[in-house]
Enzyme design. Structure first.
Site, PDB file in Angstrom:
ATOM      1  N   ILE A 114     -11.180  -0.990  -1.996  1.00 30.17           N
ATOM      2  CA  ILE A 114     -11.917  -1.270  -3.208  1.00 30.17           C
ATOM      3  C   ILE A 114     -11.700  -0.107  -4.186  1.00 30.17           C
ATOM      4  O   ILE A 114     -11.695   1.047  -3.794  1.00 30.17           O
ATOM      5  CB  ILE A 114     -13.437  -1.405  -2.915  1.00 30.17           C
ATOM      6  CG1 ILE A 114     -13.697  -2.461  -1.829  1.00 30.17           C
ATOM      7  CG2 ILE A 114     -14.213  -1.729  -4.181  1.00 30.17           C
ATOM      8  CD1 ILE A 114     -15.118  -2.458  -1.290  1.00 30.17           C
ATOM      9  N   CYS A 115     -11.517  -0.440  -5.446  1.00 27.52           N
ATOM     10  CA  CYS A 115     -11.472   0.515  -6.555  1.00 27.52           C
ATOM     11  C   CYS A 115     -10.484   1.659  -6.262  1.00 27.52           C
ATOM     12  O   CYS A 115      -9.309   1.411  -6.062  1.00 27.52           O
ATOM     13  CB  CYS A 115     -12.877   1.014  -6.847  1.00 27.52           C
ATOM     14  SG  CYS A 115     -13.082   1.763  -8.475  1.00 27.52           S
ATOM     15  N   GLY A 116     -10.943   2.905  -6.233  1.00 25.88           N
ATOM     16  CA  GLY A 116     -10.067   4.048  -6.044  1.00 25.88           C
ATOM     17  C   GLY A 116      -9.293   4.027  -4.737  1.00 25.88           C
ATOM     18  O   GLY A 116      -8.193   4.578  -4.641  1.00 25.88           O
ATOM     19  N   ALA A 117      -9.817   3.373  -3.727  1.00 27.87           N
ATOM     20  CA  ALA A 117      -9.115   3.292  -2.449  1.00 27.87           C
ATOM     21  C   ALA A 117      -7.853   2.450  -2.560  1.00 27.87           C
ATOM     22  O   ALA A 117      -6.920   2.615  -1.778  1.00 27.87           O
ATOM     23  CB  ALA A 117     -10.029   2.727  -1.366  1.00 27.87           C
ATOM     24  N   THR A 118      -7.804   1.532  -3.553  1.00 26.84           N
ATOM     25  CA  THR A 118      -6.594   0.738  -3.728  1.00 26.84           C
ATOM     26  C   THR A 118      -5.428   1.615  -4.155  1.00 26.84           C
ATOM     27  O   THR A 118      -4.288   1.357  -3.776  1.00 26.84           O
ATOM     28  CB  THR A 118      -6.786  -0.396  -4.768  1.00 26.84           C
ATOM     29  OG1 THR A 118      -7.087   0.177  -6.045  1.00 26.84           O
ATOM     30  CG2 THR A 118      -7.894  -1.333  -4.347  1.00 26.84           C
TER      31      THR A 118
END
Length: 115
Positions: A107-111
């Protein structure tokens, strides 16, 4: 019961994984509600972290110690730290999990880290 491993790290965007955790844990909308998921917090250390919203969380297992079974899932929520070099060992573990067929959700920055 399958396990949803939630990776927790400082600055975790605590609101982002809320829906998936609630629904897989409760089983409300699963085709078979009895196939709900257990939730386990994992981290790069076992030290307490503080989410973006100020919630303290303590990982139960190290991410490198996860031995996933069929249907287990690893969720990587957003955080401000995903592009820091300290996350490189975590991402090596994630690559190994992916190569072995584990479902990983980012999700979000982890992508960005996953990409």
């Amino acid at each position: 019961m399958p396990t949803l491993y939630l990776f927790v790290t400082d600055t975790l965007a605590d609101w982002e994984p809320g829906h998936v955790i609630a629904e897989l844990r409760s089983g409300r909308y699963l085709k078979d509600p009895s196939s709900r998921y257990d939730v386990v917090l994992c981290g790069s250390t076992l030290h307490r972290i503080t989410t973006m919203g100020g919630i303290p969380l303590v990982p139960e297992v190290l991410v490198e110690d996860i031995r996933p079974r069929e249907r287990d899932v690893l969720v990587l929520p957003g955080a401000d730290t995903w592009l820091e070099t300290e996350k490189e060992p975590v991402m090596e573990t994630v690559r190994d999990l992916l190569e072995n067929g584990t479902v990983v959700a980012a999700i979000c920055g982890a992508t960005l880290a996953l990409a």
